[in-house]
Design an enzyme around this catalytic site. Structure first.
Site, PDB file in Angstrom:
ATOM      1  N   ASP A  67      17.084  -9.189 -65.075  1.00 39.99           N
ATOM      2  CA  ASP A  67      17.046  -8.576 -66.399  1.00 39.99           C
ATOM      3  C   ASP A  67      18.335  -7.832 -66.726  1.00 39.99           C
ATOM      4  OD1 ASP A  67      16.622  -6.575 -64.511  1.00 39.99           O
ATOM      5  OD2 ASP A  67      14.571  -6.177 -65.109  1.00 39.99           O
ATOM      6  N   ASP A 136       4.380   1.332 -63.390  1.00 41.16           N
ATOM      7  CA  ASP A 136       3.255   0.750 -64.136  1.00 41.16           C
ATOM      8  C   ASP A 136       2.962  -0.684 -63.686  1.00 41.16           C
ATOM      9  OD1 ASP A 136       5.416  -0.594 -65.208  1.00 41.16           O
ATOM     10  OD2 ASP A 136       5.166   0.153 -67.252  1.00 41.16           O
ATOM     11  N   HIS A 138       5.160  -3.171 -63.270  1.00 42.08           N
ATOM     12  CA  HIS A 138       5.952  -4.267 -63.838  1.00 42.08           C
ATOM     13  C   HIS A 138       6.914  -4.868 -62.816  1.00 42.08           C
ATOM     14  CE1 HIS A 138       9.020  -1.051 -65.170  1.00 42.08           C
ATOM     15  NE2 HIS A 138       9.730  -1.880 -64.424  1.00 42.08           N
ATOM     16  N   GLU A 143       6.546  -5.584 -68.855  1.00 42.04           N
ATOM     17  CA  GLU A 143       5.692  -4.411 -68.991  1.00 42.04           C
ATOM     18  C   GLU A 143       4.225  -4.837 -69.125  1.00 42.04           C
ATOM     19  OE1 GLU A 143       6.943  -1.775 -68.236  1.00 42.04           O
ATOM     20  OE2 GLU A 143       8.559  -1.026 -69.506  1.00 42.04           O
TER      21      GLU A 143
END
Ligand code: GLP
Length: 268
Positions: A67, A136, A138, A143
């Site tokens: 990313d 979280d 990811h 996400e």
């Protein structure tokens, strides 16, 4: 999913580096998927050491990063391209033409993801994908709520991720709200996935990834569907796992198996 719980992050990174070294020993022109963040820094350090000791060679390797922040120039100090230069590429013998990081400045937002996927495919696909995990759950910047079949595209970051990543910027306001990320489906195409997680702040996400249901609310849980995923944890990241005892037993049994299998070639 193979779960390896180590006494420390150092030991986990050492074992992960051995796995990468074995991959390069088996295939000199391997395609590696790379991650950023604090977690893989120790792994990159170990790989740099192995390179300096002439144990591994990156001259034929191709890399694709997961990313990049949308809107950041590659030269921006907080871009993931800069991170990779600083912590890895500048210290090994990989030609820069063989290192790919999504272009955060693309003007062709609509087609850019498909182009990045095509570049990965034409390199032969990712042999070994290195991953961290967000609090979280990811992977990449996928996400909660990301489709488990998603491919490379632009994704909006959650406020939790923006706060977590603010430590790399001067102020929280400077953290981009968008990123270009490989999708969950892109990650699942890798032949092998290697995920690292350290510290108790990651323990809930780790537990949900390994022992929770497969859900787009915890995108790392999609790795339960992947045939060849190895997870390296330190004790703190493993502290919420219900089946910890079994993972240790399974590793002991796995070691016995390796003695009898052909996969006992000495490490490079
Ligand atoms: C970012 C990256 C992820 C990384 C995560 C955790 O969101 N896109 O690839 O796994 O941060 O980072 P850290 O290792 O610093 O905890």
């Amino acid at each position: 999913m193979r779960v390896i719980i180590c006494p420390s992050a150092e030991e986990a990174s050492r074992q992960a580096a051995n796995m990468v070294a074995k991959q390069l020993q088996k295939k000199a022109n391997s395609v590696l998927g790379l991650a950023t963040g604090d977690t893989p820094k120790k792994l990159y350090k170990q790989l740099i050491e192995k390179y300096r000791e002439n144990k591994i060679d990156f001259s034929e390797v191709t890399t694709f990063n997961l990313d990049e922040y949308f809107g950041l120039r590659p030269e921006h100090p907080q871009s993931y391209r800069s991170f990779m230069q600083e912590y890895f590429f500048s210290q090994i013998n990989i030609p820069s033409s063989q290192t790919f990081v999504p272009n955060g400045l693309t003007s062709d937002v609509e087609n850019y993801g498909a182009k990045y996927e095509a570049q990965i495919d034409s390199a032969g696909g990712i042999d070994l994908q290195i991953l961290g995990i967000g609090r979280d759950g990811h992977i990449g910047f996928n996400e909660p709520g990301s489709s488990l079949g998603s491919l490379t595209r632009v994704k909006a970051l959650t406020s939790e991720t923006i706060s977590d990543n603010a430590r790399f910027f001067n102020t929280k306001e400077q953290v981009p709200h968008l990123a270009i990320t490989m999708g969950v489906g892109s990650i699942l195409k890798a032949k092998t996935c290697l995920l690292l997680a350290f510290g108790s702040a990651k323990s809930k996400a780790v537990m949900e990834m390994i022992e929770g249901p497969i859900t787009s609310q915890v995108t790392a849980s999609a790795l339960q569907l992947h045939p060849q995923t190895v997870v390296f944890l330190d004790e703190e990241a493993a502290e919420k796992l219900a089946r910890k005892k079994y993972y240790h037993e399974a590793e002991a049994a796995q070691k016995q198996l390796e003695i009898f299998s052909s996969d006992n070639t000495p490490l490079p």
